[in-house]
Enzyme design. Structure first.
Site, PDB file in Angstrom:
ATOM      1  N   ARG A  50      66.225  16.193  16.054  1.00 52.64           N
ATOM      2  CA  ARG A  50      66.501  17.059  17.203  1.00 52.64           C
ATOM      3  C   ARG A  50      67.992  17.225  17.472  1.00 52.64           C
ATOM      4  O   ARG A  50      68.433  18.313  17.847  1.00 52.64           O
ATOM      5  CB  ARG A  50      65.784  16.497  18.446  1.00 52.64           C
TER       6      ARG A  50
ATOM      7  N   GLN B 254      59.248  19.498   2.051  1.00 54.67           N
ATOM      8  CA  GLN B 254      58.319  18.499   2.581  1.00 54.67           C
ATOM      9  C   GLN B 254      56.881  19.014   2.515  1.00 54.67           C
ATOM     10  O   GLN B 254      56.589  20.116   2.959  1.00 54.67           O
ATOM     11  CB  GLN B 254      58.638  18.133   4.031  1.00 54.67           C
TER      12      GLN B 254
ATOM     13  N   HIS C 188      60.735   6.984  10.301  1.00 48.46           N
ATOM     14  CA  HIS C 188      60.884   7.271  11.727  1.00 48.46           C
ATOM     15  C   HIS C 188      60.518   5.971  12.439  1.00 48.46           C
ATOM     16  O   HIS C 188      59.376   5.522  12.381  1.00 48.46           O
ATOM     17  CB  HIS C 188      59.953   8.425  12.116  1.00 48.46           C
TER      18      HIS C 188
ATOM     19  N   ASN D 227      65.359   7.109  10.769  1.00 49.44           N
ATOM     20  CA  ASN D 227      65.257   8.313  11.601  1.00 49.44           C
ATOM     21  C   ASN D 227      64.681   7.933  12.959  1.00 49.44           C
ATOM     22  O   ASN D 227      63.956   6.960  13.075  1.00 49.44           O
ATOM     23  CB  ASN D 227      64.347   9.335  10.884  1.00 49.44           C
ATOM     24  N   GLY D 228      65.033   8.745  13.956  1.00 50.72           N
ATOM     25  CA  GLY D 228      64.444   8.575  15.273  1.00 50.72           C
ATOM     26  C   GLY D 228      65.484   8.270  16.332  1.00 50.72           C
ATOM     27  O   GLY D 228      66.089   7.200  16.308  1.00 50.72           O
TER      28      GLY D 228
ATOM     29  N   LYS E 237      58.197  10.202   3.935  1.00 48.69           N
ATOM     30  CA  LYS E 237      58.659  10.032   5.325  1.00 48.69           C
ATOM     31  C   LYS E 237      57.494   9.497   6.140  1.00 48.69           C
ATOM     32  O   LYS E 237      56.441  10.130   6.196  1.00 48.69           O
ATOM     33  CB  LYS E 237      59.158  11.347   5.908  1.00 48.69           C
TER      34      LYS E 237
ATOM     35  N   CYS F 238      53.541  12.884  10.664  1.00 52.50           N
ATOM     36  CA  CYS F 238      53.224  13.900  11.675  1.00 52.50           C
ATOM     37  C   CYS F 238      51.928  13.536  12.396  1.00 52.50           C
ATOM     38  O   CYS F 238      50.917  13.290  11.757  1.00 52.50           O
ATOM     39  CB  CYS F 238      53.103  15.273  11.017  1.00 52.50           C
TER      40      CYS F 238
HETATM   41  C1  FMN Z   1      59.879  20.838  16.737  1.00 59.36           C
HETATM   42  C2  FMN Z   1      59.758  19.659  15.803  1.00 59.36           C
HETATM   43  C3  FMN Z   1      59.092  19.820  14.603  1.00 59.36           C
HETATM   44  C4  FMN Z   1      58.984  18.737  13.710  1.00 59.36           C
HETATM   45  N1  FMN Z   1      58.387  18.946  12.507  1.00 59.36           N
HETATM   46  C5  FMN Z   1      58.409  17.947  11.585  1.00 59.36           C
HETATM   47  C6  FMN Z   1      57.944  18.172  10.254  1.00 59.36           C
HETATM   48  O1  FMN Z   1      57.519  19.274   9.893  1.00 59.36           O
HETATM   49  N2  FMN Z   1      57.989  17.132   9.390  1.00 59.36           N
HETATM   50  C7  FMN Z   1      58.498  15.902   9.752  1.00 59.36           C
HETATM   51  O2  FMN Z   1      58.553  14.994   8.917  1.00 59.36           O
HETATM   52  N3  FMN Z   1      58.936  15.673  10.991  1.00 59.36           N
HETATM   53  C8  FMN Z   1      58.910  16.667  11.911  1.00 59.36           C
HETATM   54  N4  FMN Z   1      59.404  16.439  13.155  1.00 59.36           N
HETATM   55  C9  FMN Z   1      59.881  15.080  13.514  1.00 59.36           C
HETATM   56  C10 FMN Z   1      61.365  14.910  13.171  1.00 59.36           C
HETATM   57  O3  FMN Z   1      61.581  15.109  11.787  1.00 59.36           O
HETATM   58  C11 FMN Z   1      61.840  13.504  13.513  1.00 59.36           C
HETATM   59  O4  FMN Z   1      61.139  12.555  12.733  1.00 59.36           O
HETATM   60  C12 FMN Z   1      61.639  13.160  14.984  1.00 59.36           C
HETATM   61  O5  FMN Z   1      61.974  14.239  15.826  1.00 59.36           O
HETATM   62  C13 FMN Z   1      62.487  11.926  15.356  1.00 59.36           C
HETATM   63  O6  FMN Z   1      63.838  12.115  14.988  1.00 59.36           O
HETATM   64  P1  FMN Z   1      64.949  12.679  16.025  1.00 59.36           P
HETATM   65  O7  FMN Z   1      64.912  11.756  17.231  1.00 59.36           O
HETATM   66  O8  FMN Z   1      66.237  12.608  15.260  1.00 59.36           O
HETATM   67  O9  FMN Z   1      64.543  14.062  16.401  1.00 59.36           O
HETATM   68  C14 FMN Z   1      59.526  17.481  14.067  1.00 59.36           C
HETATM   69  C15 FMN Z   1      60.211  17.339  15.271  1.00 59.36           C
HETATM   70  C16 FMN Z   1      60.327  18.413  16.144  1.00 59.36           C
HETATM   71  C17 FMN Z   1      61.083  18.235  17.441  1.00 59.36           C
END
Ligand code: FMN
Length: 319
Positions: A217, A53, A154, A194-195, A122, A83
């Site tokens: 997560r 990414q 997301h 996602n999300g 994304k 992000c």
């Molecule tokens: C610690 C942390 C770091 C993350 N870093 C990135 C990242 O580098 N790139 C990205 O696209 N999303 C990043 N995310 C977001 C996740 O990819 C995801 O989109 C978001 O947590 C929602 O999905 P989830 O509910 O399944 O966690 C990060 C999330 C967390 C908790």
């Protein structure tokens, strides 16, 4: 996920599913073009399929970084348009690019011209006071016309003024229907949702409407859930039956990393959720936390920690 899905984490996750696609942390084009590429981009052969990414908004830099990623063997290159952190906003990349769909399309066009591997995006459903109905369509239309191979969405907005990155993962409401509607207008383009997806059973429900589901997560904090991916989504056996087996299968990798100077804790820190809810999980975590950080700590520390997990049957995916 930044600071989470490093190469050690991805090797660990791959031992629970052969089929899920793994993603690196976001790496900026600046880091890749000017930093220590071996350290930043290195990955283990077992990680495939693995996507790199990128964060950036300069088409030429993104093309160059994508090519470097392809040359070192990544299977996909993904552009981060989701992000919300301030650092990212100041650099004019991440979620703030939702407001610049034409620029994002130029970025994807440049990346597509530079590589043969899939180029994916994304994004969020919108930012701030954008209307997700128009904002997501505008972004999607532009990047698809530029050749994007898959959209990962997301399913919530990012609110760039006032919320921390962590709050931006929880507070803006989820709108899965918005992503389903996007997919309905794009029969030929894979859309991944996602999300807030808690596990594989929930992921499967989304697959009635979209082509894929991404766990963030849940995959990290409760990694044992990944043992259900291959059986439940692909009708194939999981690579290992229990989390104890998974950690045993990590041992050769860990020993090889320790021999190259990696500290045990850098790897075992990703195991905190391995036995979530199983008797002895707390003792496992405590033993690793107290002993894994000691200089010279070796695999015996991990073995001793595993021995504290009381009930191997409960650690099984069958439990
Ligand atoms: C610690 C942390 C770091 C993350 N870093 C990135 C990242 O580098 N790139 C990205 O696209 N999303 C990043 N995310 C977001 C996740 O990819 C995801 O989109 C978001 O947590 C929602 O999905 P989830 O509910 O399944 O966690 C990060 C999330 C967390 C908790």
């Amino acid at each position: 996920m930044m600071d989470w899905t490093d190469r050690h984490c991805r090797v660990f996750h791959r031992l629970m599913t052969r089929r899920a696609r793994l993603y690196t942390e976001m790496l900026t084009t600046g880091a890749i073009l000017h930093g220590d590429r071996r350290r930043l981009l290195g990955f283990d052969a077992s990680e495939h399929p693995v996507a790199l990414q990128l964060g950036g908004s300069d088409p030429r830099d993104l093309a160059a970084a994508a090519k470097i990623g392809e040359d070192v063997g990544y299977d996909e290159v993904n552009l981060n348009v989701g992000c919300p952190s301030d650092r990212v906003k100041d650099g004019r990349f991440g979620a703030c690019l939702m407001a610049e769909p034409a620029l994002v399309a130029r970025c994807i066009d440049a990346m597509k011209r530079a590589v043969q591997i899939p180029v994916t995006v994304k994004c969020r459903i919108g930012i701030d006071d954008q209307d997700p109905e128009t904002a997501l369509d505008a972004l999607a239309r532009g990047v698809i016309a530029a050749g994007a191979d898959t959209l990962i969405v997301h399913a919530r907005k990012a609110w760039l003024n006032g919320l921390s990155p962590k709050e931006n993962r929880d507070i803006p409401p989820l709108d899965y229907d918005r992503v389903y509607r996007l997919k309905a207008t794009l029969p030929g383009v894979p859309v991944v949702i996602n999300g807030g997806i808690a596990g594989v059973a929930e992921a499967k429900q989304h697959l009635a409407y979209v082509d894929g589901a991404m766990l963030g997560r849940a995959a990290y904090q409760e990694p044992w859930r990944l043992l259900r991916v291959d059986p439940d989504l692909f009708g194939e056996a999981a690579p290992h039956a229990t989390m104890k087996d998974v950690l045993e299968a990590m041992m050769p990798y860990i020993e090889s990393e320790l021999a190259q100077g990696t500290r045990l804790h850098s790897i075992t820190r990703h195991f905190v959720g391995a036995f979530h809810g199983v008797p002895g999980a707390r003792a496992f975590r405590r033993h690793l936390a107290e002993n894994g950080v000691r200089p010279g700590a070796g695999v015996d520390v991990l073995r001793d920690a595993i021995a504290r997990v009381e009930d191997p049957v409960a650690a099984s995916i069958a439990a």
